[in-house]
Each structure stands twice: as C-alpha cells, then as structure tokens.
Scaffold this active site. Structure first.
Site, PDB file in Angstrom:
ATOM      1  N   SER A 127       0.610   3.995   7.258  1.00  0.00           N
ATOM      2  CA  SER A 127       0.651   5.425   7.482  1.00  0.00           C
ATOM      3  C   SER A 127      -0.735   5.961   7.813  1.00  0.00           C
ATOM      4  O   SER A 127      -0.877   7.077   8.264  1.00  0.00           O
ATOM      5  CB  SER A 127       1.166   6.116   6.227  1.00  0.00           C
ATOM      6  OG  SER A 127       0.266   5.887   5.169  1.00  0.00           O
ATOM      7  N   ASN A 163       0.814  -1.207   0.000  1.00  0.00           N
ATOM      8  CA  ASN A 163       0.000   0.000   0.000  1.00  0.00           C
ATOM      9  C   ASN A 163       0.849   1.259   0.000  1.00  0.00           C
ATOM     10  O   ASN A 163       1.010   1.908  -1.027  1.00  0.00           O
ATOM     11  CB  ASN A 163      -0.958  -0.030   1.200  1.00  0.00           C
ATOM     12  CG  ASN A 163      -2.062   0.991   1.084  1.00  0.00           C
ATOM     13  OD1 ASN A 163      -1.950   1.970   0.361  1.00  0.00           O
ATOM     14  ND2 ASN A 163      -3.148   0.778   1.794  1.00  0.00           N
ATOM     15  N   ASP A 164       1.448   1.586   1.129  1.00  0.00           N
ATOM     16  CA  ASP A 164       2.209   2.836   1.220  1.00  0.00           C
ATOM     17  C   ASP A 164       3.370   2.892   0.227  1.00  0.00           C
ATOM     18  O   ASP A 164       3.685   3.958  -0.299  1.00  0.00           O
ATOM     19  CB  ASP A 164       2.746   3.018   2.640  1.00  0.00           C
ATOM     20  CG  ASP A 164       1.620   3.329   3.610  1.00  0.00           C
ATOM     21  OD1 ASP A 164       0.573   3.810   3.146  1.00  0.00           O
ATOM     22  OD2 ASP A 164       1.788   3.073   4.806  1.00  0.00           O
ATOM     23  N   VAL A 165       3.998   1.736  -0.048  1.00  0.00           N
ATOM     24  CA  VAL A 165       5.187   1.751  -0.911  1.00  0.00           C
ATOM     25  C   VAL A 165       4.842   1.976  -2.376  1.00  0.00           C
ATOM     26  O   VAL A 165       5.724   2.122  -3.206  1.00  0.00           O
ATOM     27  CB  VAL A 165       6.029   0.462  -0.775  1.00  0.00           C
ATOM     28  CG1 VAL A 165       6.565   0.326   0.628  1.00  0.00           C
ATOM     29  CG2 VAL A 165       5.242  -0.760  -1.184  1.00  0.00           C
ATOM     30  N   VAL A 166       3.529   2.006  -2.720  1.00  0.00           N
ATOM     31  CA  VAL A 166       3.130   2.313  -4.096  1.00  0.00           C
ATOM     32  C   VAL A 166       2.241   3.553  -4.143  1.00  0.00           C
ATOM     33  O   VAL A 166       1.578   3.810  -5.132  1.00  0.00           O
ATOM     34  CB  VAL A 166       2.391   1.131  -4.761  1.00  0.00           C
ATOM     35  CG1 VAL A 166       3.338  -0.043  -4.956  1.00  0.00           C
ATOM     36  CG2 VAL A 166       1.180   0.698  -3.955  1.00  0.00           C
TER      37      VAL A 166
END
Lengths: 95, 461
Positions: free
Chosen positions: B428, B387-390
């Site tokens: 996050s 999620n956050d890393v994309v």
C-alpha cells in the site's frame, strides 16, 4: 453446421443457469483453497480445446488447419498443465 | 452423443463442487479432469480428425510440456504459472474465433445460415476476449515473474490512448458485425491486433500488489472467451463450462477484492490515480530493534507463540526455516499456531499451499477470526515478512486508506517480533504504525537467516 435456426431463449436459459451455478459453487469456499481453486478453474477454461478440435475437422485450407493445430497445442498445455499442477497442490494439502 | 456431453458437464460441475472442501478437493479435481477427457473424446468421435498422426503428435507434445511444467514449477512461482496457462487458454479461444472468421470469408462454403449477426457477434467476442486474456495474462506473468518491472507502468496520456483504442476497436467491430457482405481480411486482422494491444494496456498500469485480483479476473475472462467460442458452433459443453468458469472467476475476484479492501474499480484504474494519497506520513518515529540473539529470551519463556507469515516469507523461501523454528518451540513446551490472512502470500490462499509444501500440520493453521481471538493470550507473535495485513491503521486510523480492511490484530499480543528485510513499506506504500508500538521489536535482515539463527539457539541447550 446446423441449418436450423438458433433457439436463443433456450441458449440464454442454459447460460444463466450455468453462470448461477458458478456463483453458488464458489461463493462459500474457505480462503485456504483459493489458490488451487483458481488453478483448477483455469484448467476448466481450457475446454476451448473442444472447440478447437471441432473446428479442425472442417478446416478448409492449410492456413486454418495450422491455426487450429496451434490452438489445440496451447489449449492442451492449459488443460493438462492446469490439472496436473492443481493435483500437485491438493496432494500436499491431504497430509 | 449428447448424453455423453451432458455426463461430461455433470462431471465438471460436480468436480468443482467437491473442490470446495479441503477433504474432497483432490477427488474433485480428478473428476473434473475426467469430465474434460470425456468431452474431448466425444468431440473426437463426432468430428474424427483427418490427419490423426499430426493431431496425436501435437497433443502429445502439448501434454508433455504441461506435465513437465506442472511437475517442476516452484510453489512460490504458482501465481505466474496460473497467469501463463490462463493466457494460453485465451490464445486458443482467439485462434478458434479467427478460424471461424476466416471460414465466413470463404464464399464456397456458405449458405448454412452461419453468416448471421449472432454468429458474427460470437466470433468477435471470442477474438476480442481471447486476445485480451492472452496478452493481459502475459503481462501479468511478466510482472509476477519480475521479467517486467513489478510496479504500475504509466505513460503520458495513457487514459486517452486506452479510450481511443477502445473506440477504434468498437468501430471495426460494429462495421464487421453489421456489414451485409463477406468480410475482408484487413478488418479481421485489425480486430485481432487491436484486441492484443488492448490486453497489454489493460494490465500494464496495474501494480504488482493487485496482480492476484487481475489474474482472477483474467481467469474469469478466459471462461467467457471459451463460452463465446462455444456459441459460434453452438457447442453445449463449451457454453456451460465457459459460463461456469466465467462466473466462478468473477466471484473469486470479488472475494479477493474484499479481503484486500480494494474495490474492483480501483484495481482496474490502478496507476491512473496512484499519486493521490501519499502526503500523509507525519513525523514517523524510530522503531525499536532487537538482535536475533536477544530474541531468544522472550521466545524461550513463551508459552504461546503465533507465527504470522506474509509475502516476505514467500520471497525469502523461508517456509522450511519457519517450520524448523516451530518444531524447536514446540519441543520447548510452547503452543504454536500459524495465523493466516486470506491474502497472505502472493495470491489468496497461497500461504496455505506454501506451508503445506513445508509439511506444516494442517491443524496448526488458524484463519483470521480464530487467530484474532487468540492474540490477547499470546506471549510472542513472530511476524515474518507481513506488513499491510498487520497494520493497526486498518482499525485505528479512519483516515488511512487501509481503514476497514480485516487485519490480524497482532498488536494485542504481549510481545511482537517483526522479521523484516529492511525499512521498506508494504504494497500500500503506507507506514506501519505497528512498528512503533511499545511491545514491538524489529529484527532486520533476511528472514530465512534470522529464523535459522533463532532455531539454532534452541539447539545450543
């Protein structure tokens, strides 16, 4: 143990060099190896086992002796388990 | 005998160096283990144990537990195992410090100059740092293995309690180190107990997503504790190895913080300022969904496919299912690569371990920069539980807390399929603008099931 005074300068020198070495060795390592590396350095930190073994030899009474054995027990789990699990991970990487 | 210790230290250092490259890493680990064995053997030679049988049985019992745990732990549970082992190391340092402290009290065996300020500082350092490492690691273990609630645990006036505790601990330490006379049992036990409590408070408020950083930091601390234990008896190999782990753990912590776009200070303050940046989710649209059946068509036509595995893949234990789908895609003539973010998984580098376990070809794994260069020419990107890393907000939205974090730019691919358990948010706590883009389709449901379903459709041909 030693009755001679401690050479603080020499000691600080060793510590700084060893610490610097740690920085240099780990700084440029690819992220794919971070997990095995963490578990590997974790195993090294079990070196406190050496301290526990030394302390045991001049333990003065039953209480300190038992505390030493407990320390040795947990340090051994840390060391042996840490090295074994790191090896298990790295074995898979090789293929 | 000093020469043997030097040799042991060399083995430890050289082993650590070899561990920095994938090809030599296993050999490095074995060398480092040999160094450890040599250090232990030499110590036993210098200080022969009084009661060999007790020692042998304690060591055997501990080794068996270590070997057994290492052999049977699941690869997905690696973060909590590292935390647990690390805690044991901290406990050992704490106990060594305690024993040395108790010996100082023993008036019959003094006069060796060991009651110096230097020795006392070393002793309290071993106790305090070892204690914090021990309970801190236990809390981290609890959070990661979900025996404790994973989020940030906060209670009223936590900040004041922590500061108060710190002052109180300092007061005891100062009193102990500066006192002329031999010290009583009560101050020793107070220092031990307060250190243990401090370790709990240190980690309790830090959320589950930041736990990898905390483990790395605690790992560093356990090295410092070992170093302090070495300073008590001026054991050189302990001092050197302790320093080595201390700084290598620290640099690993900093690297991780950078990859997660977190500052170390923010991680440590954690829950204290959790509620600052919430209210910025504007009217958020509905992402477009797709069924696993329909997803077959773009996949069937795709020439290049990228797989972006994330935390969700580890949770769903779907690494084998991914591998199966990749096999089908390759048989269908597509070129497939895995794009691995440095912090994908449950700790940095964890995803590589998980995929290696599923026998994924090492050459198919692509690191961040190389993957980003390939996305514009990729037909379909499958995001599995990341999620956050994309999240494109990291490059597009200057107001986002993620802004500046290096991400996998999957939105540049022609079609993006996002496999997701539900409509939840990432660590996050932010909405992901990726899900609203025109070229993105969501496939909700258990990632393992969806992947198996997708693979099965290729079988049907």
């Amino acid at each position: 143990m030693e009755t001679v005074g401690v050479d603080y300068g020499w000691l600080a020198f060793c510590m700084v060099l060893a610490g610097w070495l740690g920085f240099e060795l780990i700084g440029k390592i690819p992220s794919q190896l971070h997990t095995p590396l963490m578990s590997g350095t974790n195993a090294i930190s079990g070196i406190t086992l050496v301290g526990a073994l030394a302390t045991l030899s001049y333990a003065t009474d039953a209480v300190t002796e038992v505390l030493c054995y407990v320390a040795i027990f947990f340090a051994v789990i840390n060391v042996v388990g840490g090295y074994c699990v790191t090896d298990r991970m790295l074995k898979m990487f090789k293929k | 005998m000093d020469a043997l210790f030097v040799l042991a230290a060399v083995l430890l250092i050289y082993g650590l160096k070899l561990m920095g490259k994938a090809a030599t890493a296993r050999k490095g680990n074995v060398l480092s283990g040999a160094g450890m064995l040599l250090a232990v053997a030499t110590t036993l030679w210098i200080f022969p144990p009084k009661n060999t049988w007790v020692l042998v049985s304690v060591v055997t019992f501990g080794s068996l537990i270590g070997i057994w745990t290492a052999a049977y732990v699941k690869m997905t549970a690696m973060p909590e195992l590292v935390a647990l082992f690390n805690g044991f190391g901290g406990l050992a340092s704490l106990l060594v410090g305690m024993v040395e402290g108790l010996k100082l009290m023993d008036t019959s065996d003094n006069g060796v100059g060991s009651n110096s300020v230097f020795t006392k500082v070393a002793i309290v350092s071993a106790i305090v740092i070892g204690g914090i490492t021990f309970t801190g690691s236990l809390v981290a273990y609890g959070k990661l293995s979900r025996k404790l609630p994973g989020g940030s645990i906060v209670f009223p006036f936590q900040m004041y309690v922590c500061c108060g505790l710190g002052c109180w601990l300092y007061w005891w330490l100062y009193g102990w180190v500066t006192s002329e006379s031999f010290v009583d049992l009560s101050s020793l036990s107070a220092i031990v107990i307060l250190s243990l409590v401090a370790g709990v408070l240190f980690t309790l408020h830090i959320g589950g997503g930041d736990m990898p950083v905390v483990i790395a930091l605690l790992n560093s601390l356990s090295g410092v504790a070992a170093c302090a234990a070495g300073l008590i008896s001026l054991n050189k190999v302990l001092i050197v190895a302790g320093c080595l782990v201390g700084t290598s753990g620290l640099i690993l912590t900093l690297i991780m913080c950078k990859a997660m776009n977190r500052s170390i200070g923010k991680v440590l303050l954690g829950g204290f300022k959790a509620s600052g940046t919430k209210a910025q989710s504007k009217s958020f649209g509905e992402p477009k969904t797709m069924s696993a059946e329909d997803a077959y068509f773009p996949l069937e036509a795709a020439r290049t496919v990228a797989i972006v595995p994330g935390y969700g893949l580890a949770v769903a234990q779907a690494q084998h299912a991914v591998k199966e789908l990749v096999q089908k895609l390759t048989e269908n003539g597509a070129e497939v690569f895995y794009a691995i973010h440095p912090v994908a998984g449950r700790m940095p580098g964890h995803m590589n371990v998980l995929l290696a376990e599923a026998d994924v070809d090492y050459d198919q794994l692509t690191e961040l920069e190389a993957a980003n260069a390939r996305f514009p020419e990729t037909d379909v990107t499958i995001v599995v539980g990341a999620n956050d890393v994309v999240n494109p907000a990291a490059v597009e939205n200057k107001n986002s807390p993620l802004y500046g974090m290096p991400i996998l730019e999957v939105f540049k691919a022609k079609t993006v399929l996002v496999l997701k358990r539900g409509q939840g948010k990432g660590f996050s706590g932010l909405e992901n603008e990726l899900f609203l883009k025109d070229n993105v389709r969501m496939i909700y449901g258990d990632a393992k099931k969806t992947l198996t379903q997708l693979a099965a459709q290729f079988k049907g041909e």
